[in-house]
Scaffold this motif. Structure first.
Motif, PDB file in Angstrom:
ATOM      1  N   HIS A 168      41.310  25.278 -13.619  1.00  0.00           N
ATOM      2  CA  HIS A 168      41.267  24.385 -12.460  1.00  0.00           C
ATOM      3  C   HIS A 168      40.540  25.039 -11.292  1.00  0.00           C
TER       4      HIS A 168
ATOM      5  N   ALA B 263      41.296  24.140  -7.896  1.00  0.00           N
ATOM      6  CA  ALA B 263      42.059  24.026  -6.649  1.00  0.00           C
ATOM      7  C   ALA B 263      42.015  25.352  -5.913  1.00  0.00           C
TER       8      ALA B 263
ATOM      9  N   PHE C 146      40.790  18.100  -3.398  1.00  0.00           N
ATOM     10  CA  PHE C 146      40.932  19.553  -3.326  1.00  0.00           C
ATOM     11  C   PHE C 146      40.299  20.091  -2.042  1.00  0.00           C
TER      12      PHE C 146
ATOM     13  N   GLU D 102      42.649  20.437   0.999  1.00  0.00           N
ATOM     14  CA  GLU D 102      43.804  21.308   0.814  1.00  0.00           C
ATOM     15  C   GLU D 102      43.667  22.611   1.593  1.00  0.00           C
TER      16      GLU D 102
ATOM     17  N   ILE E 130      48.501  25.114  -5.754  1.00  0.00           N
ATOM     18  CA  ILE E 130      47.623  26.248  -5.466  1.00  0.00           C
ATOM     19  C   ILE E 130      48.428  27.546  -5.454  1.00  0.00           C
TER      20      ILE E 130
ATOM     21  N   THR F 133      47.685  22.722 -11.884  1.00  0.00           N
ATOM     22  CA  THR F 133      46.826  21.578 -11.569  1.00  0.00           C
ATOM     23  C   THR F 133      47.633  20.487 -10.902  1.00  0.00           C
ATOM     24  N   VAL F 134      47.084  19.912  -9.829  1.00  0.00           N
ATOM     25  CA  VAL F 134      47.771  18.862  -9.081  1.00  0.00           C
ATOM     26  C   VAL F 134      48.176  17.712 -10.018  1.00  0.00           C
TER      27      VAL F 134
END
Length: 271
Positions: free
Chosen positions: A28, A30, A124, A127, A140, A145-146
């Motif tokens: 990911h 993020a 992202f 954030e 994060i 992963t969100v």
């Protein structure tokens, strides 16, 4: 040699993208690319490109369009000095006739002169601003992963593209929800303000602990679920479109651009 998330996070965005291109990082994104827009990606045959562009224009909240390639050209030159859409995403999903057929680390083997790539802003991006304000972003902090969910928030159709929107969810301390709304509103090219706050059942999410994409997160009673429009929306509507081929990013693994995250016009100017 694979690079860890923490090691990659300490590098500048161009070096992060280079590690992705070389296959050294396939997870990911993020928390990466600080100061620049991250992008969801959709790649369609040219025959469907105008309809998809119409879909984005009609649905700017889930699909804020920040870049479009020339037909057959993998160089996303409006998004950065050296961005190759075939290699610069950690993982790609390949759909055939509406079904997920494969997930691959690059698409050089299937790229052809008939394909058009679209880049859509990603949540992202904002954030970093939440973190700077002292609002923890759990996925994060915990290298996950969100969570993302299908909803009953319907899109405006265009050609074969139609269906419900996808949202990403973050648990925000209840006393800071208004602040999170104000912060994200500053990033319209990254979905902007939330589309829903509170009861997930109101948008037909049955169980927050079972996201359609991404990883579940803790849900303390001191926090409120906040939902933002999500660029994974096209992956939910592809089943209806049934294109012979459609390529997207794997949810959570984005394209790192060089477009400033506070840009009003998503165009990279070459010197």
């Amino acid at each position: 040699m694979l690079v860890s998330y923490q090691t990659l996070r300490a590098r500048p965005a161009d070096a992060q993208r280079q590690a992705i291109r070389l296959g050294e990082y396939q997870s990911h994104t993020a928390g990466l690319g600080k100061g620049c827009l991250q992008a969801n990606v959709v790649i369609t045959p040219a025959a469907y490109a105008l309809d998809f562009m119409r879909f984005c224009q009609r649905n700017p909240k889930p699909c804020p369009l920040i870049g479009v390639s020339d037909t057959g050209n993998p160089d996303m030159f409006t998004l950065g000095a050296d961005i190759d859409i075939r290699t610069d995403i950690p993982a790609y999903n390949i759909y055939r006739y509406g079904e997920l057929a494969d997930t691959v680390p690059d698409i050089r083997a299937i790229w052809n002169d008939d394909l058009v790539a679209f880049a859509l802003g990603c949540s992202f991006t904002f954030e970093h601003a939440l973190l700077e304000a002292g609002i923890d972003v759990w996925h994060i902090s915990n290298n996950s992963t969100v969570p993302m969910y299908r909803t009953s928030i319907f899109t405006v159709p265009a050609g074969p593209f139609r269906g419900g929107s996808v949202v990403s969810m973050r648990m925000i301390p209840s006393e800071r929800v208004d602040e999170a709304v104000a912060i994200s509103s500053r990033f319209p090219l990254a979905h902007g303000s939330p589309v829903h706050i509170g009861d997930p059942a109101a948008i037909d999410i049955a169980d927050l602990s079972r996201p359609d994409w991404g990883d579940p997160v803790p849900m303390p009673v001191t926090h409120t679920p906040v939902f933002w429009a999500c660029g994974v929306t096209p992956q939910a509507i592809i089943r209806n479109a049934k294109l012979p081929i459609c390529i997207t990013h794997k949810p959570g693994t984005m394209l790192l651009t060089e477009v400033p995250d506070d840009a009003d016009v998503p165009l990279f100017q070459k010197s």
